[in-house]
Enzyme design. Structure first.
Site, short mmCIF file in Angstrom:
data_model
loop_
_atom_site.label_atom_id
_atom_site.label_comp_id
_atom_site.label_asym_id
_atom_site.label_seq_id
_atom_site.Cartn_x
_atom_site.Cartn_y
_atom_site.Cartn_z
N ALA A 20 12.37 -1.50 30.00
CA ALA A 20 12.85 -0.13 29.81
C ALA A 20 13.14 0.60 31.12
O ALA A 20 14.26 1.04 31.36
CB ALA A 20 11.84 0.65 28.98
N ARG A 31 26.24 3.46 36.61
CA ARG A 31 27.13 4.54 36.19
C ARG A 31 27.50 5.44 37.38
O ARG A 31 28.60 5.98 37.44
CB ARG A 31 26.47 5.40 35.10
CG ARG A 31 26.24 4.68 33.79
CD ARG A 31 25.71 5.63 32.72
NE ARG A 31 25.20 4.87 31.58
CZ ARG A 31 23.92 4.65 31.36
NH1 ARG A 31 23.00 5.12 32.18
NH2 ARG A 31 23.54 3.94 30.31
N GLU A 44 13.54 -10.58 36.33
CA GLU A 44 12.72 -10.48 35.12
C GLU A 44 12.07 -11.84 34.86
O GLU A 44 12.76 -12.86 34.77
CB GLU A 44 13.58 -10.06 33.92
CG GLU A 44 12.94 -10.22 32.56
CD GLU A 44 11.59 -9.52 32.43
OE1 GLU A 44 10.64 -10.14 31.90
OE2 GLU A 44 11.48 -8.36 32.87
N CYS A 54 7.46 -1.61 21.66
CA CYS A 54 6.81 -0.82 20.60
C CYS A 54 7.14 -1.34 19.21
O CYS A 54 6.40 -1.10 18.26
CB CYS A 54 7.23 0.65 20.69
SG CYS A 54 6.89 1.43 22.28
N ARG A 81 28.36 -5.71 33.21
CA ARG A 81 28.51 -4.45 33.94
C ARG A 81 28.16 -4.65 35.42
O ARG A 81 27.80 -3.71 36.10
CB ARG A 81 27.62 -3.38 33.30
CG ARG A 81 27.95 -3.15 31.84
CD ARG A 81 27.10 -2.06 31.21
NE ARG A 81 27.44 -0.76 31.79
CZ ARG A 81 26.56 0.06 32.33
NH1 ARG A 81 25.28 -0.27 32.39
NH2 ARG A 81 26.94 1.23 32.80
N TYR A 439 11.30 26.71 6.97
CA TYR A 439 10.46 26.63 5.77
C TYR A 439 11.34 26.48 4.53
O TYR A 439 12.33 27.20 4.36
CB TYR A 439 9.59 27.87 5.60
CG TYR A 439 9.11 28.03 4.17
CD1 TYR A 439 8.18 27.14 3.64
CD2 TYR A 439 9.64 29.02 3.34
CE1 TYR A 439 7.76 27.25 2.32
CE2 TYR A 439 9.23 29.15 2.03
CZ TYR A 439 8.29 28.25 1.51
OH TYR A 439 7.88 28.35 0.21
N TRP A 447 3.31 28.60 5.58
CA TRP A 447 2.72 28.51 6.92
C TRP A 447 2.59 27.03 7.26
O TRP A 447 1.85 26.30 6.61
CB TRP A 447 1.34 29.17 6.97
CG TRP A 447 1.38 30.66 7.04
CD1 TRP A 447 1.31 31.54 6.00
CD2 TRP A 447 1.52 31.45 8.22
NE1 TRP A 447 1.39 32.83 6.45
CE2 TRP A 447 1.53 32.81 7.81
CE3 TRP A 447 1.64 31.16 9.58
CZ2 TRP A 447 1.64 33.87 8.71
CZ3 TRP A 447 1.76 32.20 10.47
CH2 TRP A 447 1.76 33.54 10.04
#
Length: 465
Positions: A20, A31, A44, A54, A81, A439, A447
């Protein structure tokens, strides 16, 4: 082989870590600057880049059918890229004086030096794996990477028996307990803490315990694992504590993680009390001009306590990468800090927290009041309204919101975002109670539960003055 020779007028960015934070930094830098201005090399050690760690428990549990659904961008897409991704290549040394890193190809064993003008360290975190008898036996699995998830699924496919023991009851532990329940296993969770989910106060963790028991998960709390006994075939057969043995055909480790900073430590880079790299607001490593760090290997500023913490979450890692990439690419961005927001679930129970727990507030010398309320996800008369419990901490004298924990069924978990925004803004509980929230009976009581807790906290504080 040496690739440290001059590489022309363009700069070279080297990224250590392809998930990440690292690949977000590389992508954002690309970019900002084209290949003619900036060469990017990313190392890596695994087989994949830019994936959702996750999501691994949900893949293992069958909610996500295809592993590739967890991959946001493949190595081939990065290479298209003009990002030179080198898989199965581990960086073994950082030479700050000469501006280079040493790497080793894990398939061939070939080593090489690669020079850099700018360096990003995104080495992540490593799972806690205590030195116990049997810890490395077949059938014992961690779940940190996609490779780990695949190895666990391979074991489940070829192993007879239906008994799983999960060691640890944090986010990964409870999520893997659910995954194994979904796979049809009889699940025992062995936990050294008083209750599951140590990121909650024990009274809220007790609610998680009760719900897990109701789902058929056996919870064993305040139990220290002493070993993992193996059978005649060398495979794990149980998890042992001082008091008992829990039979296991497969063992999943969910004990937590620590910053992976061995490389940084060896290079003499500054580390904090939690073992993570220390950076400035731009995520530049302190004392270094051309080295940045982000993701699970760094410590971050807690906006509520004002102290540095290690909070390994994908949300932070992706933000870190964007900020680093902007700065490396010649722009300007800063990371302000976090309030420690996290949400998880086990089966249909949603678990959320943000800000400080009681022990966190005590540790930094804050005086506070706590309140706990029961409410529902919708108007009580509306069909399928589900119960939830909200606990709130507020500072004495100032009324500043310090933390919120929520445990409930559908519609409970994401309510923590209200509190996360309030904490970031430094709001008081009176201000939270006055928020103009949406609400309608299908979505909330008149509430909102977070505001009910805030009103009760404000009343408690007025009585304490």
């Amino acid at each position: 082989m040496d690739t440290s020779a001059a590489h022309g007028a363009r700069e070279r960015l080297v990224v250590i870590g392809g998930d990440a934070a690292g690949m977000s930094a590389a992508s954002q830098a690309r970019r900002m600057k084209g290949p003619d201005e900036l060469e990017i090399v990313a190392f890596e050690r695994g087989h994949f880049t830019s994936y959702s760690a996750c999501g691994i428990p949900y893949w293992v549990g069958g909610d996500v059918e295809d592993r590739d659904r967890l991959i946001a961008r493949t190595p081939e897409e990065h290479r298209a890229r003009d990002i030179d991704v080198r898989l199965r290549t581990e960086v073994t040394e950082i030479d700050l004086d000469r501006g280079r890193v040493r790497s080793r190809d894990l398939e061939s064993g070939t080593e090489a030096w690669t020079s850099y003008d700018k360096l990003v360290i995104a080495t992540g975190a490593r799972p806690v794996r205590p030195e116990l008898p049997g810890i490395d036996a077949p059938g014992v699995h961690g779940v940190q990477t996609l490779d780990d998830g695949q190895a666990l699924l391979d074991t489940l496919a070829r192993t007879g028996g239906r008994r799983a023991v999960v060691v640890g009851a944090g986010y990964i532990g409870v999520e893997m307990a659910e995954a194994m329940i979904n796979r049809g296993y009889e699940v025992t969770v062995v936990n050294r803490g008083r209750e599951p989910m140590a990121t909650l106060d024990p009274d809220m963790g007790r609610l998680v315990h009760e719900a897990m028991a109701g789902m058929g998960i056996t919870m064993v709390n305040e139990a220290e694992v002493t070993g993992l006994p193996t059978g005649d075939d060398g495979r794990v057969r149980a998890v042992a504590t001082a008091d008992a043995e829990y039979p296991a055909d497969v063992v999943v480790l969910g004990i937590g993680v620590r910053p992976e900073t061995a490389l940084a430590r060896a290079a003499g880079l500054p580390l904090g009390d939690h073992g993570g790299l220390l950076t400035d607001r731009s995520l530049r490593v302190r004392g270094q001009e051309n080295v940045w760090a982000g993701g699970d290997c760094v410590e971050v500023l807690d906006l509520v306590s004002g102290q540095q913490r290690h909070i390994p979450l994908g949300t932070h890692a992706n933000k870190h990468g964007q900020i680093i990439g902007a700065n490396v690419g010649g722009g300007y961005a800063t990371f302000p800090g976090v309030v420690g927001t996290a949400v998880s679930k086990v089966c249909d129970l949603e678990i959320a927290r943000t800000g400080l727990r009681e022990k966190d507030a005590h540790r930094v010398g804050l005086r506070f009041e706590t309140v706990t309320i029961e409410s529902t996800s919708r108007a009580g008369y509306y069909p399928d309204a589900s119960p939830m419990t909200v606990k709130m901490l507020a500072e004495l004298r100032t009324g500043r919101l310090l933390g919120v924990q929520i445990v409930g069924r559908e519609g409970a978990g994401k309510r923590v975002d209200i509190a996360a925004v309030a904490l970031t803004a430094g709001m008081t509980v009176d201000q939270v109670a006055a928020l103009d929230l949406g609400y309608a009976p299908p979505f909330s009581p008149v509430w909102d539960p977070v505001q009910v807790a805030a009103r009760k906290a404000a009343t408690r504080l007025r009585g304490a003055r």
